[in-house]
Enzyme design. Structure first.
Site, PDB file in Angstrom:
ATOM      1  N   ASN A  84      -0.571   5.168  40.997  1.00  0.00           N
ATOM      2  CA  ASN A  84      -1.204   4.178  39.731  1.00  0.00           C
ATOM      3  C   ASN A  84      -0.513   5.263  38.830  1.00  0.00           C
ATOM      4  O   ASN A  84      -0.436   4.470  37.903  1.00  0.00           O
ATOM      5  CB  ASN A  84      -2.665   4.607  39.995  1.00  0.00           C
ATOM      6  CG  ASN A  84      -2.829   4.524  38.231  1.00  0.00           C
ATOM      7  OD1 ASN A  84      -3.069   3.105  37.863  1.00  0.00           O
ATOM      8  ND2 ASN A  84      -4.015   5.246  38.117  1.00  0.00           N
ATOM      9  N   SER A 135       1.923  -1.809  38.753  1.00  0.00           N
ATOM     10  CA  SER A 135       3.221  -2.331  36.801  1.00  0.00           C
ATOM     11  C   SER A 135       2.536  -2.637  35.717  1.00  0.00           C
ATOM     12  O   SER A 135       1.733  -1.442  35.201  1.00  0.00           O
ATOM     13  CB  SER A 135       4.516  -3.462  37.338  1.00  0.00           C
ATOM     14  OG  SER A 135       5.054  -2.876  36.935  1.00  0.00           O
ATOM     15  N   TYR A 149      11.189   2.877  30.047  1.00  0.00           N
ATOM     16  CA  TYR A 149      10.162   2.982  30.522  1.00  0.00           C
ATOM     17  C   TYR A 149      10.041   1.040  30.980  1.00  0.00           C
ATOM     18  O   TYR A 149       9.633   1.320  32.407  1.00  0.00           O
ATOM     19  CB  TYR A 149       8.794   2.620  29.425  1.00  0.00           C
ATOM     20  CG  TYR A 149       7.630   2.064  29.940  1.00  0.00           C
ATOM     21  CD1 TYR A 149       6.565   2.548  30.985  1.00  0.00           C
ATOM     22  CD2 TYR A 149       6.782   0.690  30.013  1.00  0.00           C
ATOM     23  CE1 TYR A 149       5.488   2.244  31.481  1.00  0.00           C
ATOM     24  CE2 TYR A 149       5.548   0.415  29.849  1.00  0.00           C
ATOM     25  CZ  TYR A 149       5.101   1.438  30.565  1.00  0.00           C
ATOM     26  OH  TYR A 149       3.526   0.870  31.426  1.00  0.00           O
ATOM     27  N   LYS A 153       9.550   0.027  35.777  1.00  0.00           N
ATOM     28  CA  LYS A 153       9.008  -0.451  35.762  1.00  0.00           C
ATOM     29  C   LYS A 153       9.546  -1.415  36.574  1.00  0.00           C
ATOM     30  O   LYS A 153       9.639  -2.363  37.874  1.00  0.00           O
ATOM     31  CB  LYS A 153       8.047  -1.115  34.693  1.00  0.00           C
ATOM     32  CG  LYS A 153       7.202  -0.184  34.616  1.00  0.00           C
ATOM     33  CD  LYS A 153       6.390   0.521  35.544  1.00  0.00           C
ATOM     34  CE  LYS A 153       5.168   1.513  35.396  1.00  0.00           C
ATOM     35  NZ  LYS A 153       4.430   2.055  36.197  1.00  0.00           N
TER      36      LYS A 153
END
Length: 280
Positions: A84, A135, A149, A153
Site C-alpha cells: 500500500n 494501484s 506517477y 503505477k
C-alpha cells in the site's frame, strides 16, 4: 469467520489506515509498517497484541527483507500481504528533478517489487496466501502532469500481472486494486509538486497542479467502503485479477481501454502485413 493475519505497508493514513482499523475491529491481526511509529499509538493502545508495528521506509530494500522476515518469524503464517505504501508526484516531466524521479520510482515501483519478492518465499513455504497491490485509476489511464506517477503505477501493474501467473501453482492469489478519487488525505498530504516552469503554464500539465493546489476539492469515493471491498476480496476464489473502485475510476478506465482497443483494431491489417507469408 476465521482470524487472518495481514501484513500492510503504510498504515498511518489513507487506505492502509482504513483497512487496519476495520481488520482490527473484527479481530484479525495486522502487521503494519509506518515511517513514524508514534502515529499508530492509538491503535496499539486500543487493540494491543492484535497490532504488530515496525518502522519501514520502502525505499530501503534491505530493510524490507528484514521487516518481512521478522514479521513471518514472529507471527507465523501471514495470510495476506498488502502493498500500500506510496505517494504521488505531480509535474511535467521536464519540471521534475533527478532526485524526485529516483525517489518516486524507488518508493512506488521498486519498493512494491521488493515487498512482493521478500514475501514470496514465505508464502510458498506456508502453502499459499494472497497479495493485494494498491494501484490507481492512473495505472490504466494517464494524464498530463503525472508522467512519473503513471510510470510507477503502469510499471507495477505489469510486474504484478506477470507475478500473478508465476505464483498460481503455489496457491498464491494476486489482486491489483485501482481506486479512483477517495476522501483520504492523499491529495493534500501524499502528493508532492515539482517546481513550476512558466513555459508549462500553457500545457495541460498545469491543470494537474491546479487540482492538487485546490484545497476545496472533494473526491467522490468513500475510502471506508473501498477498504471493506479490498478486505472482502480475499474471500473470493480465484482471487480477482483487478478491482476498480469508484464511478470516476470505472468511467476513466472504460474510456481509456475502449480507445486503446479501437486504435489497435484500426491497425489489424498493418500488424498482419509484417508477418512472413504462410508456407504451403
Amino acid at each position: 469467520m476465521a482470524q487472518r493475519t495481514w501484513f500492510i505497508t503504510g498504515i498511518s493514513s489513507g487506505f492502509g489506515r482504513h483497512m487496519t482499523e476495520q481488520l482490527l475491529e473484527r479481530g484479525d491481526r495486522v502487521a503494519g509498517t509506518v515511517r513514524n511509529l508514534d502515529v499508530v499509538d492509538d491503535l496499539k493502545e486500543k487493540y494491543g497484541d492484535l497490532l504488530w508495528v515496525a518502522h519501514l521506509d520502502v525505499t530501503d530494500t534491505p530493510a524490507i527483507y528484514t521487516v518481512v522476515n521478522r514479521a513471518f518469524d514472529q507471527l507465523g503464517t501471514i495470510d495476506v500481504v498488502v502493498s500500500n505504501a506510496g505517494y504521488g508526484l505531480i509535474g511535467a516531466a521536464e519540471e521534475l528533478t533527478d532526485e524526485q524521479i529516483t525517489h518516486q520510482i524507488n518508493t512506488n515501483l521498486v519498493g512494491s517489487i521488493q515487498l512482493v519478492r521478500a514475501s514470496l518465499p514465505h508464502l510458498r513455504a506456508q502453502g499459499g496466501g494472497r497479495i493485494i497491490q494498491l494501484s490507481t485509476v492512473g495505472g490504466q489511464a494517464a494524464f498530463a502532469g503525472g508522467s512519473l506517477y503513471h510510470a510507477t503505477k503502469w510499471g507495477i501493474e505489469g510486474f504484478i500481472e506477470a507475478v500473478r501467473q508465476e505464483v498460481a501453482p503455489f496457491h498464491i492469489g494476486v489482486t491489483i486494486v485501482e481506486p479512483g478519487g477517495a476522501r483520504t488525505n492523499f491529495r493534500h498530504h501524499s502528493i508532492k509538486l515539482a517546481s513550476r516552469m512558466e513555459a508549462y503554464d500553457i500545457s495541460p500539465a498545469a491543470q494537474a497542479r491546479k487540482i492538487v493546489e485546490d484545497k476545496t476539492a472533494v473526491s467522490i469515493g468513500d475510502p471506508a467502503k473501498m477498504a471493506a471491498i479490498m478486505i472482502d476480496s480475499v474471500d473470493q476464489h480465484p482471487a480477482p485479477k483487478r478491482i476498480a473502485l469508484g464511478s470516476d475510476c470505472y468511467q476513466v478506465i472504460h474510456q481509456a481501454l475502449t480507445g486503446r482497443l479501437q486504435e489497435l483494431e484500426a491497425q489489424e491489417e498493418l500488424a498482419y502485413s509484417t508477418d512472413f507469408p504462410k508456407e504451403g
